[in-house]
Scaffold this motif. Structure first.
Motif, PDB file in Angstrom:
ATOM      1  N   SER A 126       0.781  -8.546   8.787  1.00  0.00           N
ATOM      2  CA  SER A 126       1.553  -7.385   8.379  1.00  0.00           C
ATOM      3  C   SER A 126       2.614  -7.102   9.435  1.00  0.00           C
ATOM      4  N   ALA A 127       3.658  -6.415   9.025  1.00  0.00           N
ATOM      5  CA  ALA A 127       4.713  -6.025   9.958  1.00  0.00           C
ATOM      6  C   ALA A 127       4.272  -4.842  10.816  1.00  0.00           C
ATOM      7  N   VAL A 128       3.264  -4.103  10.359  1.00  0.00           N
ATOM      8  CA  VAL A 128       2.745  -2.968  11.119  1.00  0.00           C
ATOM      9  C   VAL A 128       1.429  -3.361  11.767  1.00  0.00           C
ATOM     10  N   LEU A 155      -2.304  -3.271  12.315  1.00  0.00           N
ATOM     11  CA  LEU A 155      -3.395  -2.939  11.407  1.00  0.00           C
ATOM     12  C   LEU A 155      -4.583  -2.285  12.094  1.00  0.00           C
ATOM     13  N   SER A 156      -4.555  -2.190  13.422  1.00  0.00           N
ATOM     14  CA  SER A 156      -5.600  -1.460  14.127  1.00  0.00           C
ATOM     15  C   SER A 156      -5.137  -0.014  14.279  1.00  0.00           C
ATOM     16  N   GLY A 157      -6.052   0.879  14.477  1.00  0.00           N
ATOM     17  CA  GLY A 157      -5.690   2.293  14.571  1.00  0.00           C
ATOM     18  C   GLY A 157      -5.626   2.924  13.200  1.00  0.00           C
ATOM     19  N   ARG A 158      -4.883   4.023  13.087  1.00  0.00           N
ATOM     20  CA  ARG A 158      -4.758   4.753  11.816  1.00  0.00           C
ATOM     21  C   ARG A 158      -3.305   4.766  11.375  1.00  0.00           C
ATOM     22  N   LEU A 159      -3.116   4.729  10.063  1.00  0.00           N
ATOM     23  CA  LEU A 159      -1.794   4.852   9.451  1.00  0.00           C
ATOM     24  C   LEU A 159      -1.849   5.932   8.386  1.00  0.00           C
ATOM     25  N   SER A 160      -0.724   6.595   8.149  1.00  0.00           N
ATOM     26  CA  SER A 160      -0.657   7.551   7.047  1.00  0.00           C
ATOM     27  C   SER A 160       0.612   7.333   6.226  1.00  0.00           C
ATOM     28  N   GLY A 161       1.272   6.213   6.485  1.00  0.00           N
ATOM     29  CA  GLY A 161       2.480   5.879   5.741  1.00  0.00           C
ATOM     30  C   GLY A 161       2.337   4.530   5.055  1.00  0.00           C
ATOM     31  N   ASP A 162       3.229   4.261   4.112  1.00  0.00           N
ATOM     32  CA  ASP A 162       3.186   3.029   3.327  1.00  0.00           C
ATOM     33  C   ASP A 162       3.335   1.800   4.217  1.00  0.00           C
ATOM     34  N   PHE A 163       2.685   0.714   3.813  1.00  0.00           N
ATOM     35  CA  PHE A 163       2.807  -0.551   4.531  1.00  0.00           C
ATOM     36  C   PHE A 163       2.518  -1.702   3.580  1.00  0.00           C
ATOM     37  N   THR A 164       2.841  -2.908   4.008  1.00  0.00           N
ATOM     38  CA  THR A 164       2.570  -4.110   3.230  1.00  0.00           C
ATOM     39  C   THR A 164       1.822  -5.118   4.107  1.00  0.00           C
ATOM     40  N   PHE A 165       1.100  -6.011   3.447  1.00  0.00           N
ATOM     41  CA  PHE A 165       0.444  -7.096   4.173  1.00  0.00           C
ATOM     42  C   PHE A 165       0.329  -8.296   3.264  1.00  0.00           C
ATOM     43  N   VAL A 194       0.862  -1.186   0.000  1.00  0.00           N
ATOM     44  CA  VAL A 194       0.000   0.000   0.000  1.00  0.00           C
ATOM     45  C   VAL A 194       0.897   1.235   0.000  1.00  0.00           C
ATOM     46  N   ARG A 195       0.695   2.094  -0.977  1.00  0.00           N
ATOM     47  CA  ARG A 195       1.468   3.333  -1.103  1.00  0.00           C
ATOM     48  C   ARG A 195       0.515   4.526  -0.994  1.00  0.00           C
ATOM     49  N   PHE A 196       0.854   5.471  -0.150  1.00  0.00           N
ATOM     50  CA  PHE A 196       0.052   6.670   0.038  1.00  0.00           C
ATOM     51  C   PHE A 196       0.598   7.775  -0.859  1.00  0.00           C
ATOM     52  N   ALA A 197      -0.260   8.409  -1.642  1.00  0.00           N
ATOM     53  CA  ALA A 197       0.148   9.545  -2.468  1.00  0.00           C
ATOM     54  C   ALA A 197       0.275  10.804  -1.620  1.00  0.00           C
ATOM     55  N   ALA A 198      -0.411  10.825  -0.481  1.00  0.00           N
ATOM     56  CA  ALA A 198      -0.326  11.938   0.472  1.00  0.00           C
ATOM     57  C   ALA A 198      -0.495  11.338   1.861  1.00  0.00           C
ATOM     58  N   ARG A 199      -0.069  12.054   2.866  1.00  0.00           N
ATOM     59  CA  ARG A 199      -0.151  11.560   4.242  1.00  0.00           C
ATOM     60  C   ARG A 199      -1.582  11.716   4.765  1.00  0.00           C
ATOM     61  N   ILE A 200      -2.423  10.772   4.379  1.00  0.00           N
ATOM     62  CA  ILE A 200      -3.824  10.775   4.780  1.00  0.00           C
ATOM     63  C   ILE A 200      -4.009   9.706   5.853  1.00  0.00           C
ATOM     64  N   PRO A 201      -4.412  10.078   7.060  1.00  0.00           N
ATOM     65  CA  PRO A 201      -4.611   9.065   8.102  1.00  0.00           C
ATOM     66  C   PRO A 201      -5.871   8.232   7.829  1.00  0.00           C
ATOM     67  N   VAL A 202      -5.671   6.950   7.577  1.00  0.00           N
ATOM     68  CA  VAL A 202      -6.765   6.034   7.240  1.00  0.00           C
ATOM     69  C   VAL A 202      -6.572   4.755   8.035  1.00  0.00           C
TER      70      VAL A 202
END
Length: 175
Positions: A157-159, A161-171, A121-129
């Motif tokens: 996933s290494a991060v 998955l609960s809560g909000r993220l605004s940076g790239d991650f993989t799963f 997952v790549r974020f084009a902008a730092r959007i907390p989702v």
């Protein structure tokens, strides 16, 4: 990726509404060698204009000419950058509401029938989702089903998955 500027959450002095809409307009004021600049936002309730301070009493020579040109041109990209800047948000005591201001591009659904899929997952902008929401939309599942897959260890996933993220991650999803 973002589809529009987020809603600014701040109390309106005129009508007590708490939502403002940014349209990318700036106001720049010079007083001799000192410069002030604001991002203008409009109240969604009454249409009153509020100013979010971007520059306060800055010496004209210390402001990058490119930044000043972008403000004079009312660059919506600059407005998006400044709204995401934590210093600007803290100085103006605002928060952002990203609901209905972003969309998910999945690149197709031909990969969903595989036994194991690795997703980046790549974020084009730092959007907390919430990652659970992204995964549910991308895989065509309900959020409860995604929660069940995480609990069963079929979605890892290494991060967190609960809560909000605004940076790239993989799963990884296993069947």
């Amino acid at each position: 990726m973002p589809t529009c500027l987020p809603t600014v959450l701040r109390r309106c002095h005129a009508c007590a509404s708490e939502r403002f809409r940014a349209n990318g307009k700036f106001r720049v004021n010079a007083n001799h060698k000192l410069l002030d600049a604001w991002l203008l936002v409009l109240c969604t309730g009454c249409g009153d204009t509020a100013k979010l301070a971007v520059l306060e009493r800055m010496n004209v020579r210390s402001v990058r000419p490119g930044l000043l040109d972008r403000m004079h041109d009312n660059d919506p990209g600059l407005a998006a950058e400044l709204l995401q800047d934590p210093v600007v948000r803290r100085r103006n005591r605002i928060a952002l509401d990203w609901d209905d201001a972003w969309r998910l591009d999945t690149g197709g659904s031909d990969h969903l029938d595989r036994e194991v899929i690795d997703v980046s997952v790549r974020f084009a902008a730092r959007i907390p989702v919430r990652p659970v929401r992204l995964i549910a939309e991308g895989l065509g599942l309900s959020r409860a089903e995604v929660g069940r897959l995480i609990a069963e260890g079929k979605l890892v996933s290494a991060v967190r998955l609960s809560g909000r993220l605004s940076g790239d991650f993989t799963f990884t999803r296993k069947r």
